[in-house]
Scaffold this active site. Structure first.
Site, short mmCIF file in Angstrom:
data_model
loop_
_atom_site.label_atom_id
_atom_site.label_comp_id
_atom_site.label_asym_id
_atom_site.label_seq_id
_atom_site.Cartn_x
_atom_site.Cartn_y
_atom_site.Cartn_z
N ASN A 7 -12.84 -3.25 2.53
CA ASN A 7 -13.83 -2.16 2.56
C ASN A 7 -14.76 -2.33 1.35
OD1 ASN A 7 -12.62 -0.96 4.83
ND2 ASN A 7 -11.13 0.09 3.54
N HIS B 204 -10.18 -5.37 -3.28
CA HIS B 204 -8.84 -5.60 -2.72
C HIS B 204 -8.95 -5.99 -1.26
CE1 HIS B 204 -9.83 -1.30 -2.43
NE2 HIS B 204 -9.18 -1.29 -1.28
N ILE B 205 -8.03 -6.83 -0.86
CA ILE B 205 -7.93 -7.24 0.54
C ILE B 205 -6.71 -6.54 1.14
CG2 ILE B 205 -7.68 -9.18 2.14
CD1 ILE B 205 -8.64 -11.02 -0.15
N HIS B 206 -6.94 -5.78 2.21
CA HIS B 206 -5.81 -5.21 2.95
C HIS B 206 -5.26 -6.31 3.85
CE1 HIS B 206 -6.78 -0.84 2.23
NE2 HIS B 206 -7.99 -1.34 2.04
N GLN C 15 -14.64 2.29 1.13
CA GLN C 15 -13.91 1.91 -0.10
C GLN C 15 -13.66 3.15 -0.95
OE1 GLN C 15 -15.83 -1.12 -2.50
NE2 GLN C 15 -14.01 -1.39 -3.79
N ASP D 12 0.85 -1.18 0.00
CA ASP D 12 0.00 0.00 0.00
C ASP D 12 0.90 1.25 0.00
OD1 ASP D 12 -3.22 0.56 1.01
OD2 ASP D 12 -1.78 2.22 1.09
P1 AMP Z 1 -9.82 1.37 0.19
O1 AMP Z 1 -10.14 2.52 1.10
O2 AMP Z 1 -10.13 0.05 0.84
O3 AMP Z 1 -10.43 1.52 -1.18
O4 AMP Z 1 -8.25 1.37 0.07
C1 AMP Z 1 -7.54 1.87 -1.02
C2 AMP Z 1 -6.08 1.75 -0.65
O5 AMP Z 1 -5.32 1.89 -1.83
C3 AMP Z 1 -5.60 2.83 0.34
O6 AMP Z 1 -5.06 2.20 1.50
C4 AMP Z 1 -4.51 3.58 -0.46
O7 AMP Z 1 -3.42 3.98 0.34
C5 AMP Z 1 -4.11 2.55 -1.51
N1 AMP Z 1 -3.58 3.08 -2.74
C6 AMP Z 1 -4.08 4.09 -3.51
N2 AMP Z 1 -3.33 4.28 -4.60
C7 AMP Z 1 -2.32 3.36 -4.54
C8 AMP Z 1 -1.21 3.05 -5.37
N3 AMP Z 1 -0.96 3.72 -6.52
N4 AMP Z 1 -0.36 2.07 -5.00
C9 AMP Z 1 -0.58 1.40 -3.84
N5 AMP Z 1 -1.61 1.63 -3.02
C10 AMP Z 1 -2.48 2.60 -3.35
#
Ligand code: AMP
Ligand code: ZN
Length: 111
Positions: free
Chosen positions: A86, A99-101, A93, A30
């Protein structure tokens, strides 16, 4: 060209710090880590969120779930890890490609 950021990362069109990839999934760090280890596990196919899953996706989702502990071990998370998915605006989200964190490391707050 897709306008989905994570599709573009999966295709190699946008750089990312990838730690694992195969024919079904891509895993990368991330960009704004919330813990010492913070990975994102994505399917190569574009699925907006959990709300878009169909029975056809069961195998893929099972595959992703079973990959998580292996990824965590490779990151040195011997004591365990947390996973977060999320879903939708109400679930926080921001990127609408499923995506899975995978987060872990010292000082992970209680939930
Ligand atoms: P969500 O809130 O579950 O949609 O999480 C999106 C995640 O994507 C966040 O934790 C961001 O920090 C991450 N993110 C956004 N752009 C990038 C990127 N270019 N490379 C890696 N992670 C990213
Ligand atoms: Zn996508």
């Amino acid at each position: 060209m897709s306008d989905c950021l994570f599709c573009r990362i999966a295709a190699g069109e946008v750089p990312a710090d990838k730690v694992y990839e195969d024919e079904r999934v891509v895993v990368f760090k991330d960009i704004n880590p919330k813990a010492k280890v913070h990975l994102l596990v994505i399917p190569r196919i574009h699925l907006e969120s959990l709300a878009d899953l169909e029975p056809d996706h069961d195998k893929l989702m099972g595959y992703m779930m079973r990959l998580l502990p292996k990824l965590a071990r490779d990151q040195g998370l011997e004591q365990g890890f947390r996973t977060i998915i999320n879903t939708g605006k109400g679930g926080g989200q921001v990127i609408f490609h499923l995506h899975i964190h995978l987060v872990g490391g010292p000082g992970l707050p209680g939930f």
